[in-house]
Design a protein around this motif. Sequence first.
Motif, PDB file in Angstrom:
ATOM      1  N   LYS A   1      55.494  33.662  48.381  1.00  0.00           N
ATOM      2  CA  LYS A   1      54.874  33.441  47.143  1.00  0.00           C
ATOM      3  C   LYS A   1      52.919  33.666  47.944  1.00  0.00           C
ATOM      4  O   LYS A   1      51.841  34.626  47.558  1.00  0.00           O
ATOM      5  N   THR A   2      52.246  32.810  49.188  1.00  0.00           N
ATOM      6  CA  THR A   2      50.980  32.517  49.582  1.00  0.00           C
ATOM      7  C   THR A   2      50.575  34.968  50.336  1.00  0.00           C
ATOM      8  O   THR A   2      49.478  34.991  49.510  1.00  0.00           O
ATOM      9  N   ALA A   3      51.499  35.707  50.484  1.00  0.00           N
ATOM     10  CA  ALA A   3      51.430  36.773  50.805  1.00  0.00           C
ATOM     11  C   ALA A   3      51.415  37.484  49.513  1.00  0.00           C
ATOM     12  O   ALA A   3      50.929  38.490  49.819  1.00  0.00           O
TER      13      ALA A   3
ATOM     14  N   MET B   1      46.950  21.299  43.624  1.00  0.00           N
ATOM     15  CA  MET B   1      47.297  22.378  45.322  1.00  0.00           C
ATOM     16  C   MET B   1      48.837  21.367  45.611  1.00  0.00           C
ATOM     17  O   MET B   1      49.351  22.398  46.084  1.00  0.00           O
ATOM     18  N   ASN B   2      48.738  20.903  44.494  1.00  0.00           N
ATOM     19  CA  ASN B   2      50.258  19.252  44.766  1.00  0.00           C
ATOM     20  C   ASN B   2      51.440  20.455  43.676  1.00  0.00           C
ATOM     21  O   ASN B   2      52.642  20.199  44.258  1.00  0.00           O
ATOM     22  N   ASP B   3      50.980  21.125  43.041  1.00  0.00           N
ATOM     23  CA  ASP B   3      51.655  21.765  42.109  1.00  0.00           C
ATOM     24  C   ASP B   3      51.807  23.327  42.033  1.00  0.00           C
ATOM     25  O   ASP B   3      50.799  24.167  41.997  1.00  0.00           O
ATOM     26  N   ALA B   4      52.880  23.990  42.960  1.00  0.00           N
ATOM     27  CA  ALA B   4      53.235  25.599  42.668  1.00  0.00           C
ATOM     28  C   ALA B   4      52.727  25.939  41.832  1.00  0.00           C
ATOM     29  O   ALA B   4      51.927  27.228  42.093  1.00  0.00           O
ATOM     30  N   GLU B   5      53.130  26.194  40.613  1.00  0.00           N
ATOM     31  CA  GLU B   5      52.128  26.710  39.295  1.00  0.00           C
ATOM     32  C   GLU B   5      50.831  25.868  39.501  1.00  0.00           C
ATOM     33  O   GLU B   5      50.327  26.876  38.965  1.00  0.00           O
TER      34      GLU B   5
ATOM     35  N   ALA C   1      35.922  31.482  47.908  1.00  0.00           N
ATOM     36  CA  ALA C   1      36.861  30.487  48.242  1.00  0.00           C
ATOM     37  C   ALA C   1      38.288  31.813  47.726  1.00  0.00           C
ATOM     38  O   ALA C   1      39.361  30.056  48.165  1.00  0.00           O
ATOM     39  N   ALA C   2      38.901  31.801  46.979  1.00  0.00           N
ATOM     40  CA  ALA C   2      39.951  32.218  47.336  1.00  0.00           C
ATOM     41  C   ALA C   2      41.031  32.456  48.037  1.00  0.00           C
ATOM     42  O   ALA C   2      42.022  32.194  49.165  1.00  0.00           O
ATOM     43  N   HIS C   3      39.437  33.155  49.503  1.00  0.00           N
ATOM     44  CA  HIS C   3      40.326  33.731  51.130  1.00  0.00           C
ATOM     45  C   HIS C   3      40.394  32.134  51.445  1.00  0.00           C
ATOM     46  O   HIS C   3      41.677  31.653  51.950  1.00  0.00           O
TER      47      HIS C   3
ATOM     48  N   HIS D   1      43.714  30.256  53.169  1.00  0.00           N
ATOM     49  CA  HIS D   1      43.941  30.159  54.585  1.00  0.00           C
ATOM     50  C   HIS D   1      44.145  28.885  54.826  1.00  0.00           C
ATOM     51  O   HIS D   1      45.372  28.607  55.466  1.00  0.00           O
ATOM     52  N   TYR D   2      43.906  27.698  53.815  1.00  0.00           N
ATOM     53  CA  TYR D   2      44.446  26.720  53.817  1.00  0.00           C
ATOM     54  C   TYR D   2      45.658  26.363  52.932  1.00  0.00           C
ATOM     55  O   TYR D   2      46.362  25.380  53.762  1.00  0.00           O
TER      56      TYR D   2
END
Length: 157
Positions: free
Chosen positions: A109-111, A75-79, A96-98, A102-103
């Motif tokens: 990139k999130t969009a 989660m802390n690594d962008a890649e 789970a992807a949603h 959400h968090y």
Amino acid sequence: MADIINFPDENKRLLENGNKRLEEQDFLAAKKDFTRLYQQNSTFFYAKKLVAALWHLGEYSNALQLADDHFTAFMNDAEGFIEYFHLLLLDTQFLAAHKLLHYSKKTEKTAELRNELAQLEDTQSLLSNDIKMAKKKQLAQLDKQKNLFLLKSGKPW
């Protein structure tokens, strides 16, 4: 005087062999090397390598289990975040992807990832409707064949 040849330690050798095999698309051999490497030293770096090999082999559930062991690092690594997200999609874990999106931090990139998820869900929905229609047609045809057989045989249904 004789020259001294330094051989790489086993971890370095396994890493080089695994990377080479990934490039050659020998994913099973890469998995073997990265598994041995990860067993000897279970770091995030080696986990990412093994996850990549598992991904290429289509072992998405196994890759996700391994990634879950290093969830915070992914989660802390962008890649790593994007890789984890794509594994969820490949393993059809859309909820789970949603939740993950959400968090997550709101970024450009999130969009893009939200758009990928929406497109995949739309496609999945269309395919499942086609499959339902095909199954209904197949069942209707089987019922018709059964009824014709019963009529010809003179047996009551």
